[in-house]
Design an enzyme around this catalytic site. Structure first.
Site, PDB file in Angstrom:
ATOM      1  N   GLU A 101       0.518   8.407   6.962  1.00 31.17           N
ATOM      2  CA  GLU A 101      -0.146   8.183   5.463  1.00 31.17           C
ATOM      3  C   GLU A 101      -1.835   8.376   5.843  1.00 31.17           C
ATOM      4  O   GLU A 101      -2.415   9.009   4.966  1.00 31.17           O
ATOM      5  CB  GLU A 101      -0.039   6.972   4.801  1.00 31.17           C
ATOM      6  CG  GLU A 101       1.605   6.956   4.109  1.00 31.17           C
ATOM      7  CD  GLU A 101       1.926   5.488   3.755  1.00 31.17           C
ATOM      8  OE1 GLU A 101       2.761   5.558   3.031  1.00 31.17           O
ATOM      9  OE2 GLU A 101       0.915   4.520   3.903  1.00 31.17           O
TER      10      GLU A 101
ATOM     11  N   ASP B 240      13.635   5.277  20.757  1.00 27.44           N
ATOM     12  CA  ASP B 240      13.890   3.987  20.192  1.00 27.44           C
ATOM     13  C   ASP B 240      15.393   3.677  21.026  1.00 27.44           C
ATOM     14  O   ASP B 240      16.255   4.459  21.026  1.00 27.44           O
ATOM     15  CB  ASP B 240      14.057   4.097  18.564  1.00 27.44           C
ATOM     16  CG  ASP B 240      13.862   2.676  18.150  1.00 27.44           C
ATOM     17  OD1 ASP B 240      13.810   1.828  18.972  1.00 27.44           O
ATOM     18  OD2 ASP B 240      13.939   2.541  17.033  1.00 27.44           O
TER      19      ASP B 240
ATOM     20  N   ASP C  46      15.727  -3.185  22.280  1.00 32.53           N
ATOM     21  CA  ASP C  46      15.026  -2.327  20.922  1.00 32.53           C
ATOM     22  C   ASP C  46      13.643  -3.034  20.932  1.00 32.53           C
ATOM     23  O   ASP C  46      13.750  -4.020  20.355  1.00 32.53           O
ATOM     24  CB  ASP C  46      15.907  -2.616  19.773  1.00 32.53           C
ATOM     25  CG  ASP C  46      15.512  -2.174  18.740  1.00 32.53           C
ATOM     26  OD1 ASP C  46      14.279  -1.600  18.562  1.00 32.53           O
ATOM     27  OD2 ASP C  46      16.125  -2.656  17.469  1.00 32.53           O
TER      28      ASP C  46
ATOM     29  N   HIS D 207       8.083   2.358  19.326  1.00 34.32           N
ATOM     30  CA  HIS D 207       7.667   0.989  18.697  1.00 34.32           C
ATOM     31  C   HIS D 207       7.622   0.028  19.844  1.00 34.32           C
ATOM     32  O   HIS D 207       8.360  -0.048  20.659  1.00 34.32           O
ATOM     33  CB  HIS D 207       8.216   0.534  17.526  1.00 34.32           C
ATOM     34  CG  HIS D 207       9.793   0.097  17.557  1.00 34.32           C
ATOM     35  ND1 HIS D 207       9.966  -1.386  17.780  1.00 34.32           N
ATOM     36  CD2 HIS D 207      10.698   0.820  17.596  1.00 34.32           C
ATOM     37  CE1 HIS D 207      11.179  -1.488  17.914  1.00 34.32           C
ATOM     38  NE2 HIS D 207      11.700  -0.464  17.738  1.00 34.32           N
TER      39      HIS D 207
ATOM     40  N   THR E 282       0.892  -1.130   0.070  1.00 34.19           N
ATOM     41  CA  THR E 282      -0.145   0.053   0.022  1.00 34.19           C
ATOM     42  C   THR E 282       0.722   1.143   0.149  1.00 34.19           C
ATOM     43  O   THR E 282       0.808   2.079   0.845  1.00 34.19           O
ATOM     44  CB  THR E 282      -0.821  -0.064   1.287  1.00 34.19           C
ATOM     45  OG1 THR E 282      -0.001   0.078   2.464  1.00 34.19           O
ATOM     46  CG2 THR E 282      -1.843  -1.061   1.193  1.00 34.19           C
TER      47      THR E 282
ATOM     48  N   GLU F  67       7.585  -1.908  13.666  1.00 32.32           N
ATOM     49  CA  GLU F  67       8.527  -1.071  13.351  1.00 32.32           C
ATOM     50  C   GLU F  67       9.594  -1.644  12.710  1.00 32.32           C
ATOM     51  O   GLU F  67      10.396  -1.498  11.631  1.00 32.32           O
ATOM     52  CB  GLU F  67       9.236  -0.093  14.556  1.00 32.32           C
ATOM     53  CG  GLU F  67       9.963   0.832  14.047  1.00 32.32           C
ATOM     54  CD  GLU F  67      11.741   0.416  14.313  1.00 32.32           C
ATOM     55  OE1 GLU F  67      12.453   1.168  13.847  1.00 32.32           O
ATOM     56  OE2 GLU F  67      11.644  -0.934  14.486  1.00 32.32           O
ATOM     57  N   GLU F  68      10.089  -3.078  13.453  1.00 30.65           N
ATOM     58  CA  GLU F  68      11.274  -3.904  12.916  1.00 30.65           C
ATOM     59  C   GLU F  68      11.114  -4.072  11.121  1.00 30.65           C
ATOM     60  O   GLU F  68      12.099  -4.378  10.625  1.00 30.65           O
ATOM     61  CB  GLU F  68      11.333  -5.180  13.680  1.00 30.65           C
ATOM     62  CG  GLU F  68      11.783  -4.781  15.049  1.00 30.65           C
ATOM     63  CD  GLU F  68      13.074  -4.168  15.283  1.00 30.65           C
ATOM     64  OE1 GLU F  68      13.712  -3.883  14.470  1.00 30.65           O
ATOM     65  OE2 GLU F  68      13.320  -4.009  16.344  1.00 30.65           O
TER      66      GLU F  68
END
Ligand SMILES: *[C@@H]1O[C@H](CO)[C@@H](O)[C@H](O)[C@H]1NC(C)=O
Ligand SMILES: *[C@@H]1O[C@H](CO)[C@@H](O)[C@H](O)[C@H]1NC(C)=O
Ligand SMILES: *[C@@H]1O[C@H](CO)[C@@H](O)[C@H](O)[C@H]1NC(C)=O
Ligand SMILES: *[C@@H]1O[C@H](CO)[C@@H](O)[C@H](O)[C@H]1NC(C)=O
Ligand SMILES: CC(=O)N[C@H]1CO[C@H](CO)[C@@H](O)[C@@H]1O
Length: 522
Positions: free
Chosen positions: A457, A474, A407, A397, A290, A445-446
């Site tokens: 968006e 992060d 992380d 995230h 998308t 996110e990864e």
């Protein structure tokens, strides 16, 4: 002509004609008189107003309070109050709780974590918290038991002379969770290419050019082994495929990821010889099916075959211990200047092996499964007291390749604590921010900043009008260091040219406290 001229002048409040202008001039004295009368009237009004202020209606008083709130400066003490209330022991406990299970995006534990964050934010006193669903194309390794997907040296294509040791764990209790995904690179095409091994430095175009032109090595049909860094994972595969390589292996050379003399885990915090990277091969952020619009359940999706963002050849990570087994047996010339890593071997270019492995080839076994999965962003809000339509946003995230203690579950642990402290101030009615504070926990996110990118968006127009600032965390905690270099592009906004750009203001509580008066924004 005359009439028109006069009309235009009238429109700007000037005399219509010259004669009328002269009459106006002669009215000067009346104007002075009028001003004097006005001043007296105003003074009388103020005096009346002063003595009748107790008769303000309820409505007037509300309006007056609003006005005073609007013109009041930021309460700078609230920043210190929040910092003082933050309890590192609670962050530690949050982290322990949040890292109990591997929670790769789109899996059941990932969904449980999204719901846990939402519920905790509500319990902590946020005015609202909700899950925003998307359907993302994700890429998974074979799940469950560690399968034999690996790199290997084969004899006659069937028997294994050597297999990489991808299940070697330093901390079996911590690393050996059966639900931990295998070492893999997301979006690698599956496949089992076989070929002679060549060492291609960092896998950049100039590295392959050196092999082909200067060293006269024909890379067609070869498997390239390259060092981690200097170029994206997917790009290395594209470069290798451009010279005809059929597969690519990436390993982290200690020269690039550790420092000379630095102790490796468990004696220090540098990467041990068994460490293998997981990561995504996508170089452009955002969900691939998308492009440019949000991956909602009703969105049109490009057919997988029409999307040109995946690496052309299978690509797999290995550890530097395993890489050493391959590299020390490579035949061919010694590497040129700048190609040496710091493994205790003589680095050679290949192609192929010497001695006991002579005439053996390398096989890469990659079994990735690309599938569309439901993923959530968690969005919470404290409504602003004065300007609720202006947003100050904090985000991080919550997905991770495995437990993600660094992380980025460390940032989720901090976010839960920050909302607890702010929520308490709300509950005690000690404070409400001037502007709305929005908390975001991004999903997937990864895989390529999917959650934050799709959110932007979807809400680009709204954010363009209302977002005052975005603060991203992060790798909130890593070792005992302030991790300045881990600034990540997590939120994109549309600029005036209609192109996305990314920005991050700050990332670490220490920086929050010392370098940026963030409380002046809320
Ligand atoms: C490779 O060869 C070119 C010319 O053939 C030369 O200019 C270049 O310096 C060589 N590269 C290295 C790293 O030796
Ligand atoms: C490299 O090898 C392939 C097949 O092995 C061959 O088709 C190609 O012509 C070779 N390229 C060069 C430059 O020799
Ligand atoms: C690479 O390292 C080896 C020692 O392992 C050394 O002999 C060689 O000169 C080095 N090559 C370059 C180009 O630095
Ligand atoms: C791919 O993954 C999905 C989701 O985990 C699973 O339902 C499907 O069976 C998998 N397909 C293959 C071929 O492994
Ligand atoms: C080479 C090999 O046997 N690969 C295995 C990788 O894992 C999948 C799923 O567990 C197996 O089906 C493959 O056989």
């Amino acid at each position: 002509m005359e009439a028109e001229y006069g009309t235009i002048l009238l429109a700007s409040g000037q005399p219509k004609t010259v004669e009328e202008g002269q009459k106006t001039m002669s009215k000067g004295r009346y104007i002075i008189l009028a001003v004097l009368c006005g001043t007296v009237a105003l003074a009388v009004g103020v005096i009346i107003g002063w003595f009748s202020k107790s008769s303000l209606t309820e409505e007037d008083r509300v309006a007056l309070d609003k006005f005073r709130a609007l013109v009041r400066g930021a309460d700078e003490t609230v920043g210190n109050t929040i910092m003082d209330e933050i309890d590192s022991e609670r962050i530690r406990e949050n982290l322990r709780e949040l890292t109990k299970k591997p929670h790769m995006a789109g899996t059941a534990p990932d969904h449980e974590m999204a719901e846990l964050i939402r519920q905790t934010w509500l319990d902590n006193g946020l005015d609202e918290a909700r899950l925003v669903p998307y359907d993302f194309l994700l890429s998974y390794p074979p799940m469950g038991e560690m399968g034999p997907n690996n790199t290997a040296v084969t004899v006659d294509g069937t028997d294994f002379e050597f297999e990489d040791t991808r299940t070697a764990h330093i901390e079996p209790e911590l690393q050996g969770d059966p639900d931990a995904p295998q070492f893999f690179y997301a979006f690698s095409p599956p496949g089992n290419p076989v070929g002679e091994l060549v060492f291609a430095n960092y896998g950049r175009p100039q590295d392959f050019e050196y092999l082909e032109k200067n060293a006269s090595i024909n890379c067609t049909g070869k498997i390239a082994i390259v060092k981690y860094g200097r170029e994206g994972r997917g790009t290395k595969a594209t470069n290798a495929a451009a010279v005809g390589a059929v597969g690519i292996i990436i390993y982290p050379d200690p020269a690039d990821v550790n420092v000379p003399g630095g102790q490796v885990y468990p004696d220090g915090w540098f990467l041990p010889g068994t460490g293998v990277e997981r990561g995504s091969t996508l170089s452009d952020p955002g969900e691939p099916l998308t492009p440019g619009y949000p991956a909602t359940d009703y969105a049109y999706r490009k057919p997988l075959g029409d999307v040109d963002v995946f690496p052309p050849i299978p690509i797999l990570p290995i550890s530097y211990n395993d890489a050493q087994e391959y590299l020390l047996r490579l035949s061919g010339e010694e590497v040129p200047s700048g190609w040496n890593g710091s493994l205790p071997i003589t680095y050679r270019l290949g192609p192929g092996f010497t001695d006991d492995w002579a005439a053996r080839e390398v096989r890469i076994n990659v079994y990735t499964n690309t599938t569309i999965q439901r993923v959530y962003n968690v969005i919470g809000m404290i409504k602003g007291r004065v300007e609720p339509d202006r947003y100050v946003m904090f985000g991080n995230h919550y997905d991770a390749w495995v437990q993600g203690a660094i992380d980025d579950t460390s940032s989720t642990a901090i976010s839960l604590e920050l909302t607890r402290v702010m929520g308490n101030l709300l509950k005690e009615e000690k404070w409400r921010p001037r502007r709305s504070v929005v908390f975001a926990a991004w999903g997937a996110e990864e895989f390529g900043l999917f959650g934050s990118m799709e959110y932007v968006e979807q809400y680009a127009k709204l954010l363009g009008e209302r977002l005052v600032t975005y603060v991203n965390m992060d790798v909130g905690v890593a070792g005992s260091y302030v991790t300045l270099r881990y600034i990540e592009r997590c939120l994109a906004v549309l600029n005036s040219n209609g192109r996305y750009y990314f920005f991050t203001l700050l990332l670490h509580p220490y920086i929050l406290q010392t370098h940026f008066r963030w409380y002046s924004l809320i």
